[in-house]
Write a protein that holds these residues in place. Structure first.
Motif, PDB file in Angstrom:
ATOM      1  N   ASN A  68     -14.354  -8.412  11.057  1.00 57.52           N
ATOM      2  CA  ASN A  68     -14.129  -9.838  11.276  1.00 57.52           C
ATOM      3  C   ASN A  68     -14.273 -10.640   9.984  1.00 57.52           C
ATOM      4  N   GLY A  69     -14.470  -9.930   8.876  1.00 56.27           N
ATOM      5  CA  GLY A  69     -14.618 -10.603   7.592  1.00 56.27           C
ATOM      6  C   GLY A  69     -13.295 -11.086   7.045  1.00 56.27           C
ATOM      7  N   ASN A  70     -13.368 -12.138   6.262  1.00 55.93           N
ATOM      8  CA  ASN A  70     -12.175 -12.739   5.675  1.00 55.93           C
ATOM      9  C   ASN A  70     -12.348 -12.782   4.155  1.00 55.93           C
ATOM     10  N   TYR A  71     -11.326 -12.292   3.423  1.00 59.41           N
ATOM     11  CA  TYR A  71     -11.412 -12.199   1.966  1.00 59.41           C
ATOM     12  C   TYR A  71     -10.161 -12.819   1.333  1.00 59.41           C
ATOM     13  N   PRO A  72     -10.088 -14.155   1.283  1.00 63.05           N
ATOM     14  CA  PRO A  72      -8.873 -14.806   0.789  1.00 63.05           C
ATOM     15  C   PRO A  72      -8.822 -14.971  -0.726  1.00 63.05           C
ATOM     16  N   ASN A  73      -9.944 -14.753  -1.408  1.00 62.51           N
ATOM     17  CA  ASN A  73     -10.011 -15.083  -2.833  1.00 62.51           C
ATOM     18  C   ASN A  73     -10.290 -13.877  -3.722  1.00 62.51           C
ATOM     19  N   GLU A  74     -10.011 -12.677  -3.228  1.00 58.43           N
ATOM     20  CA  GLU A  74     -10.216 -11.489  -4.051  1.00 58.43           C
ATOM     21  C   GLU A  74      -9.260 -11.514  -5.246  1.00 58.43           C
ATOM     22  N   THR A  75      -9.722 -11.027  -6.379  1.00 56.35           N
ATOM     23  CA  THR A  75      -8.883 -11.005  -7.581  1.00 56.35           C
ATOM     24  C   THR A  75      -8.007  -9.760  -7.636  1.00 56.35           C
ATOM     25  N   ASP A  76      -8.169  -8.861  -6.655  1.00 55.53           N
ATOM     26  CA  ASP A  76      -7.358  -7.641  -6.653  1.00 55.53           C
ATOM     27  C   ASP A  76      -7.020  -7.232  -5.225  1.00 55.53           C
ATOM     28  N   TYR A  77      -5.958  -6.451  -5.107  1.00 57.90           N
ATOM     29  CA  TYR A  77      -5.563  -5.844  -3.841  1.00 57.90           C
ATOM     30  C   TYR A  77      -5.993  -4.383  -3.877  1.00 57.90           C
ATOM     31  N   CYS A  78      -6.514  -3.907  -2.763  1.00 61.00           N
ATOM     32  CA  CYS A  78      -6.835  -2.497  -2.635  1.00 61.00           C
ATOM     33  C   CYS A  78      -6.036  -1.916  -1.476  1.00 61.00           C
ATOM     34  N   SER A  79      -5.319  -0.860  -1.771  1.00 60.34           N
ATOM     35  CA  SER A  79      -4.616  -0.107  -0.739  1.00 60.34           C
ATOM     36  C   SER A  79      -5.208   1.294  -0.747  1.00 60.34           C
ATOM     37  N   GLY A  80      -6.085   1.565   0.203  1.00 60.59           N
ATOM     38  CA  GLY A  80      -6.698   2.882   0.170  1.00 60.59           C
ATOM     39  C   GLY A  80      -7.858   3.038   1.122  1.00 60.59           C
ATOM     40  N   THR A  81      -8.509   4.175   1.011  1.00 60.46           N
ATOM     41  CA  THR A  81      -9.649   4.518   1.869  1.00 60.46           C
ATOM     42  C   THR A  81     -10.724   5.172   1.013  1.00 60.46           C
ATOM     43  N   VAL A  88      -0.538   5.094   2.939  1.00 65.14           N
ATOM     44  CA  VAL A  88       0.283   5.732   3.967  1.00 65.14           C
ATOM     45  C   VAL A  88      -0.586   6.509   4.947  1.00 65.14           C
ATOM     46  N   VAL A  89      -1.441   7.376   4.440  1.00 68.81           N
ATOM     47  CA  VAL A  89      -2.384   8.129   5.273  1.00 68.81           C
ATOM     48  C   VAL A  89      -3.781   7.659   4.907  1.00 68.81           C
ATOM     49  N   GLU A  90      -4.389   6.899   5.790  1.00 67.56           N
ATOM     50  CA  GLU A  90      -5.671   6.265   5.458  1.00 67.56           C
ATOM     51  C   GLU A  90      -6.826   7.244   5.659  1.00 67.56           C
ATOM     52  N   ILE A  91      -6.967   8.106   4.655  1.00 67.49           N
ATOM     53  CA  ILE A  91      -8.026   9.116   4.634  1.00 67.49           C
ATOM     54  C   ILE A  91      -8.692   9.054   3.266  1.00 67.49           C
ATOM     55  N   GLN A  92     -10.028   9.140   3.240  1.00 63.37           N
ATOM     56  CA  GLN A  92     -10.735   9.148   1.950  1.00 63.37           C
ATOM     57  C   GLN A  92     -10.331  10.384   1.131  1.00 63.37           C
ATOM     58  N   TYR A  93     -10.354  10.423  -0.124  1.00 64.89           N
ATOM     59  CA  TYR A  93     -10.609   9.376  -1.086  1.00 64.89           C
ATOM     60  C   TYR A  93      -9.317   9.148  -1.869  1.00 64.89           C
ATOM     61  N   GLY A  94      -8.676   8.032  -1.654  1.00 68.19           N
ATOM     62  CA  GLY A  94      -7.489   7.660  -2.406  1.00 68.19           C
ATOM     63  C   GLY A  94      -7.299   6.163  -2.328  1.00 68.19           C
ATOM     64  N   ARG A  95      -6.908   5.555  -3.448  1.00 71.68           N
ATOM     65  CA  ARG A  95      -6.671   4.113  -3.420  1.00 71.68           C
ATOM     66  C   ARG A  95      -5.874   3.654  -4.642  1.00 71.68           C
ATOM     67  N   MET A  96      -5.160   2.561  -4.440  1.00 69.05           N
ATOM     68  CA  MET A  96      -4.482   1.842  -5.512  1.00 69.05           C
ATOM     69  C   MET A  96      -5.122   0.469  -5.644  1.00 69.05           C
ATOM     70  N   ILE A  97      -5.154  -0.049  -6.868  1.00 69.77           N
ATOM     71  CA  ILE A  97      -5.784  -1.349  -7.123  1.00 69.77           C
ATOM     72  C   ILE A  97      -4.826  -2.198  -7.950  1.00 69.77           C
ATOM     73  N   PHE A  98      -4.398  -3.314  -7.374  1.00 70.18           N
ATOM     74  CA  PHE A  98      -3.459  -4.202  -8.051  1.00 70.18           C
ATOM     75  C   PHE A  98      -4.040  -5.604  -8.176  1.00 70.18           C
ATOM     76  N   ALA A  99      -3.536  -6.339  -9.155  1.00 70.93           N
ATOM     77  CA  ALA A  99      -3.957  -7.732  -9.333  1.00 70.93           C
ATOM     78  C   ALA A  99      -3.405  -8.591  -8.206  1.00 70.93           C
ATOM     79  N   SER A 100      -4.185  -9.543  -7.760  1.00 74.68           N
ATOM     80  CA  SER A 100      -3.771 -10.470  -6.705  1.00 74.68           C
ATOM     81  C   SER A 100      -3.294 -11.780  -7.329  1.00 74.68           C
ATOM     82  N   GLY A 101      -2.921 -12.718  -6.470  1.00 70.12           N
ATOM     83  CA  GLY A 101      -2.556 -14.042  -6.951  1.00 70.12           C
ATOM     84  C   GLY A 101      -3.720 -14.822  -7.516  1.00 70.12           C
TER      85      GLY A 101
END
Length: 259
Positions: A43-56, A176-189
């Motif tokens: 239920n947490g909200n994170y609107p101001n993160e400086t990066d995007y994380c796609s991973g587990t 794509v497959v949300e299984i540990q340990y893999g992630r991408m980290i990109f800059a956000s707006g």
């Protein structure tokens, strides 16, 4: 030859307007709509993160997945436009809140971009209320080959065209497959380095609109002549353009009309 010249000119103008394209470059900034969600705080909200994380990954031994939602302002593209091309660039975030690089340890960090199909707000979105997405025209980000890899010029033309056609609710990015340990980290707006923020370049052709206008009684038109040079003739039922005589006096007629 005049009719031929006129026809050639009309064909040229028609071709010009039908093929006129515009290109816009859109880069997210802190005022843009983007947010991260995770199932650690569903239920947490994170609107101001400086990066995007796609991973587990894991937090205290618990498997946690991160997803990102972001939206570009497409209001500069008129409804009905044809999107000729749309290319999205995501850049590795340096620095980032994870103090890490792209990782594929025990699972691939291959990720997927999908079109969001429901409204959302960056200050309200959470894992438990995340909007629906569609896999139609989705775009895959292959497993990274370096820890700081950028993903430039991804072809998202079909998705942007659908956003213009049916409503713009932005993109979703997840592993794509949300299984540990893999992630991408990109800059956000919200990243402090504006050159790393997501970039979308769109070339489009606006819809050509043909107008059929007909002057009526309320329209502006009038005839003048030099037989009664001070007279006003606003309600004539025809336009007469020419010269004749009245009582052997040469007279000229002219017309003025406005759409």
């Amino acid at each position: 030859m005049r009719p031929q010249i006129l026809l050639t000119g009309l064909l040229f103008l028609s071709s010009f307007f039908l093929s006129a394209q515009s290109t816009i470059s859109l880069r997210l900034d802190p005022s843009s709509e983007d947010a991260t969600v995770d199932n650690w705080y569903p239920n947490g909200n994170y609107p101001n993160e400086t990066d995007y994380c796609s991973g587990t990954w894991t937090i205290n031994g618990t498997e946690v997945s991160w997803r990102t939602f972001f939206k570009f302002d497409l209001n500069m593209i008129p409804p009905g436009s044809v999107v000729n091309s749309a290319y999205l660039s995501l850049y590795y975030a340096h620095p980032n809140s994870f103090n890490d690089v792209h990782q594929s340890l025990t699972s691939s960090n291959e990720s997927v971009l999908q079109r969001v199909t429901d409204p959302w707000q960056e200050n309200l979105i959470a894992w438990n209320n995340q909007p629906s997405v569609t896999n139609v025209d989705q775009v895959f980000l292959p497993q990274s080959t370096s820890g700081t890899q950028d993903y430039p010029n991804m072809d998202v033309t079909a998705m942007v065209q659908e956003m213009v056609n049916t409503g713009n609710y932005g993109f979703s990015l997840r592993q794509v497959v949300e299984i540990q340990y893999g992630r991408m980290i990109f800059a956000s707006g919200d990243h402090p380095d504006s050159s790393q923020r997501p970039l979308l370049i769109v070339t489009f052709t606006p819809q050509v609109t043909c107008l059929h206008l007909k002057i009526d009684k309320a329209g502006e038109d009038a005839t003048v002549d030099d037989f009664h040079p001070a007279n006003n003739n606003p309600n004539e039922i025809e336009y007469f353009c020419g010269g004749w005589t009245i009582n052997n006096i040469p007279v000229r007629w002219r017309n003025f009309f406005k759409f």
